[in-house]
Write a protein that holds these residues in place. Sequence first.
Motif, PDB file in Angstrom:
ATOM      1  N   ILE A 375       0.823  -1.209   0.000  1.00 57.32           N
ATOM      2  CA  ILE A 375       0.000   0.000   0.000  1.00 57.32           C
ATOM      3  C   ILE A 375       0.857   1.259   0.000  1.00 57.32           C
ATOM      4  N   SER A 376       1.836   1.312   0.903  1.00 55.64           N
ATOM      5  CA  SER A 376       2.670   2.516   0.967  1.00 55.64           C
ATOM      6  C   SER A 376       3.411   2.707  -0.340  1.00 55.64           C
ATOM      7  N   ALA A 377       3.923   1.611  -0.896  1.00 56.64           N
ATOM      8  CA  ALA A 377       4.680   1.713  -2.145  1.00 56.64           C
ATOM      9  C   ALA A 377       3.794   2.308  -3.241  1.00 56.64           C
ATOM     10  N   LEU A 383       2.156   9.434  -5.985  1.00 55.69           N
ATOM     11  CA  LEU A 383       2.486  10.849  -5.774  1.00 55.69           C
ATOM     12  C   LEU A 383       3.730  11.239  -6.570  1.00 55.69           C
ATOM     13  N   TYR A 384       4.725  10.335  -6.555  1.00 51.77           N
ATOM     14  CA  TYR A 384       5.963  10.593  -7.297  1.00 51.77           C
ATOM     15  C   TYR A 384       5.673  10.740  -8.792  1.00 51.77           C
ATOM     16  N   ASN A 385       4.876   9.812  -9.332  1.00 48.95           N
ATOM     17  CA  ASN A 385       4.557   9.865 -10.762  1.00 48.95           C
ATOM     18  C   ASN A 385       3.801  11.140 -11.134  1.00 48.95           C
ATOM     19  N   ALA A 386       3.075  11.683 -10.178  1.00 51.09           N
ATOM     20  CA  ALA A 386       2.348  12.925 -10.453  1.00 51.09           C
ATOM     21  C   ALA A 386       3.246  14.142 -10.184  1.00 51.09           C
ATOM     22  N   GLY A 387       4.485  13.878  -9.819  1.00 51.27           N
ATOM     23  CA  GLY A 387       5.449  14.978  -9.611  1.00 51.27           C
ATOM     24  C   GLY A 387       5.198  15.774  -8.343  1.00 51.27           C
ATOM     25  N   ILE A 388       4.648  15.080  -7.332  1.00 53.73           N
ATOM     26  CA  ILE A 388       4.280  15.809  -6.120  1.00 53.73           C
ATOM     27  C   ILE A 388       5.282  15.550  -4.996  1.00 53.73           C
ATOM     28  N   ASN A 389       5.752  16.630  -4.414  1.00 46.57           N
ATOM     29  CA  ASN A 389       6.741  16.541  -3.357  1.00 46.57           C
ATOM     30  C   ASN A 389       6.049  16.375  -2.001  1.00 46.57           C
ATOM     31  N   VAL A 390       6.508  15.396  -1.225  1.00 49.87           N
ATOM     32  CA  VAL A 390       5.898  15.115   0.074  1.00 49.87           C
ATOM     33  C   VAL A 390       6.696  15.800   1.172  1.00 49.87           C
ATOM     34  N   ASP A 391       5.963  16.488   2.032  1.00 46.96           N
ATOM     35  CA  ASP A 391       6.587  17.291   3.062  1.00 46.96           C
ATOM     36  C   ASP A 391       6.612  16.570   4.412  1.00 46.96           C
ATOM     37  N   MET A 392       5.477  16.004   4.816  1.00 45.58           N
ATOM     38  CA  MET A 392       5.401  15.273   6.087  1.00 45.58           C
ATOM     39  C   MET A 392       4.583  14.008   5.863  1.00 45.58           C
ATOM     40  N   ILE A 393       4.851  12.996   6.688  1.00 42.22           N
ATOM     41  CA  ILE A 393       4.137  11.720   6.554  1.00 42.22           C
ATOM     42  C   ILE A 393       3.693  11.271   7.941  1.00 42.22           C
ATOM     43  N   SER A 394       2.497  10.725   8.032  1.00 42.26           N
ATOM     44  CA  SER A 394       2.148  10.022   9.267  1.00 42.26           C
ATOM     45  C   SER A 394       1.256   8.840   8.919  1.00 42.26           C
ATOM     46  N   THR A 395       1.374   7.772   9.693  1.00 43.85           N
ATOM     47  CA  THR A 395       0.594   6.575   9.388  1.00 43.85           C
ATOM     48  C   THR A 395      -0.046   6.022  10.654  1.00 43.85           C
ATOM     49  N   SER A 396      -1.102   5.259  10.469  1.00 37.09           N
ATOM     50  CA  SER A 396      -1.705   4.524  11.576  1.00 37.09           C
ATOM     51  C   SER A 396      -2.159   3.182  11.018  1.00 37.09           C
ATOM     52  N   GLU A 397      -2.786   2.399  11.850  1.00 35.19           N
ATOM     53  CA  GLU A 397      -3.367   1.114  11.460  1.00 35.19           C
ATOM     54  C   GLU A 397      -4.229   1.244  10.197  1.00 35.19           C
ATOM     55  N   VAL A 398      -4.971   2.325  10.112  1.00 30.96           N
ATOM     56  CA  VAL A 398      -6.008   2.450   9.082  1.00 30.96           C
ATOM     57  C   VAL A 398      -5.835   3.673   8.187  1.00 30.96           C
ATOM     58  N   ARG A 399      -4.649   4.310   8.236  1.00 30.17           N
ATOM     59  CA  ARG A 399      -4.528   5.577   7.520  1.00 30.17           C
ATOM     60  C   ARG A 399      -3.087   5.869   7.139  1.00 30.17           C
ATOM     61  N   ILE A 400      -2.879   6.422   5.927  1.00 26.45           N
ATOM     62  CA  ILE A 400      -1.598   7.049   5.589  1.00 26.45           C
ATOM     63  C   ILE A 400      -1.923   8.488   5.241  1.00 26.45           C
ATOM     64  N   SER A 401      -1.243   9.435   5.874  1.00 23.59           N
ATOM     65  CA  SER A 401      -1.477  10.839   5.556  1.00 23.59           C
ATOM     66  C   SER A 401      -0.182  11.502   5.127  1.00 23.59           C
ATOM     67  N   ASP A 411      -4.477  17.503  -7.572  1.00 21.69           N
ATOM     68  CA  ASP A 411      -3.773  16.529  -8.417  1.00 21.69           C
ATOM     69  C   ASP A 411      -3.426  15.277  -7.634  1.00 21.69           C
ATOM     70  N   ALA A 412      -3.017  15.478  -6.403  1.00 21.75           N
ATOM     71  CA  ALA A 412      -2.625  14.341  -5.569  1.00 21.75           C
ATOM     72  C   ALA A 412      -3.828  13.440  -5.297  1.00 21.75           C
ATOM     73  N   VAL A 413      -4.963  14.038  -4.982  1.00 22.90           N
ATOM     74  CA  VAL A 413      -6.167  13.252  -4.713  1.00 22.90           C
ATOM     75  C   VAL A 413      -6.516  12.405  -5.945  1.00 22.90           C
ATOM     76  N   ARG A 414      -6.462  13.039  -7.110  1.00 20.33           N
ATOM     77  CA  ARG A 414      -6.798  12.309  -8.341  1.00 20.33           C
ATOM     78  C   ARG A 414      -5.796  11.187  -8.609  1.00 20.33           C
ATOM     79  N   ALA A 415      -4.517  11.468  -8.392  1.00 21.03           N
ATOM     80  CA  ALA A 415      -3.481  10.463  -8.674  1.00 21.03           C
ATOM     81  C   ALA A 415      -3.645   9.242  -7.765  1.00 21.03           C
ATOM     82  N   VAL A 416      -3.882   9.466  -6.496  1.00 23.01           N
ATOM     83  CA  VAL A 416      -4.009   8.343  -5.559  1.00 23.01           C
ATOM     84  C   VAL A 416      -5.297   7.569  -5.832  1.00 23.01           C
TER      85      VAL A 416
END
Length: 437
Positions: A375-377, A383-401, A411-416
């Motif tokens: 999932i993370s991959a 996001l990478y393919n859409a050319g979007i730079n990630v600033d911060m990351i957080s994850t939980s059992e049921v969520r990646i933000s 663009d990011a919402v559409r890409a994911v």
Amino acid sequence: MALIVQKYGGSSVEDTESLQRVAKRVAQTHKAGHQVVVVVSAMGDTTDDLLDMASSITPEAPKRELDILLSAGERISMALLAMAINEQNVPAMAYTGAQAGIRTDTRYGKASIVGMVPERVVRAINDGHVAIVAGFQGVNEYDDVTTLGRGGSDTTAVALASALHADVCEIYTDVDGLFTADPRIVPTARRVRTLDFEETLELAASGAKILHLRAVEFARRYHVPLHVRSSFSDLDGTWISHKPADASLRGIAPKEAFRSKEDNVEAPIISGIAHDRSQDKITLVGLPDEPGFAARVFEVLGEAEVNIDMIVQNVAVVHPGRSNITFTLPDADAAPAMKALQARADYLQYQEVVHNPAIGKLSLIGAGMKTSPGISAKFFSALYNAGINVDMISTSEVRISVVIHEDDLDDAVRAVHKAFDLDSDETEAVVYGGTGR
Ligand code: ASP
Ligand code: MG
């Protein structure tokens, strides 16, 4: 005969014509033999307009007076809706939050409900009336009107449904339920038929604006089944309840697993993508890299009553012995947070504090995230393919933000959404109204 609480949001009651359309729906439900309690929001963007008027007079309106002002929006819509329902030959009476017995604490602008005594509402429905209740407001121990925070009408509706032991709380909005992403951004988003409270809480907490977070918490705690649907169509929306086992007891359709098309039973179940534009980011640069400084930072922020969301700390490579802390917070809390951090600069010993309002947060929500490394991959390569730079990351059992630049958010919402194969084959997502403001 059932007891149904129906809540209509601002975009469902934009003008008097829409009020009449809503009145017809309410009258139909009543004529079908049900008892109906209606909670209504202010018409269209009224609340924002009232806020704009206040801020054209003063940058910091007294909170008590601001609540008197804001509660007026719902008074207008409740009175007009009662009139429109009476025109449908169904007797209806409108009640303010105070008249409906919604007792709150004294925190103007973000009051919590402390008691429900809806005697007049009970009497009205037992007499065969439809009861209309103004959303988003209550009364405190000083007999002052209080408001429950933006979007608070959902909470009014759920609190009433719980106090009245209603069979269902219907939340009417301008789309046909909850979608795998905001249909305003992803027109091919799929409607989610059923969700449990946990998933819905994550979605609401991650910025999905369709339901007020507090309302979902309330519904979960008091077992109030929710049905989110459009006031513009007759389509079945999204049912939200406890786990499928008890949902089926209520006659609610069994959980339809929302797996990606490979149909692997162990594949994680994606509930959807939420985004949030309303957060800001603050970075403290060059804090002493010693025990106790993170505690000091969050102590100062706690005293300022600032809500913190994501936190990242890292050791500064260029300045040995120093570290940086970055956190996100609701944009409304940014000014008080900056003020508090600057006032305590000596205590915190940072070198610099930077505020960045132009961020957006995107969250992918679903069961089994942690145990599915793929999932993370997939998420990050989308996001990478859409050319979007990630600033911060957080994850939980049921969520990646992730936190990204605000301009990249759509663009990011559409890409994911595309990467996880969530697009619908047929167009399901119709946006019927609302300015999305
Ligand atoms: N009218 C209020 C707002 O816009 C409450 C609501 O609509 O739920 O926040
Ligand atoms: Mg912002």
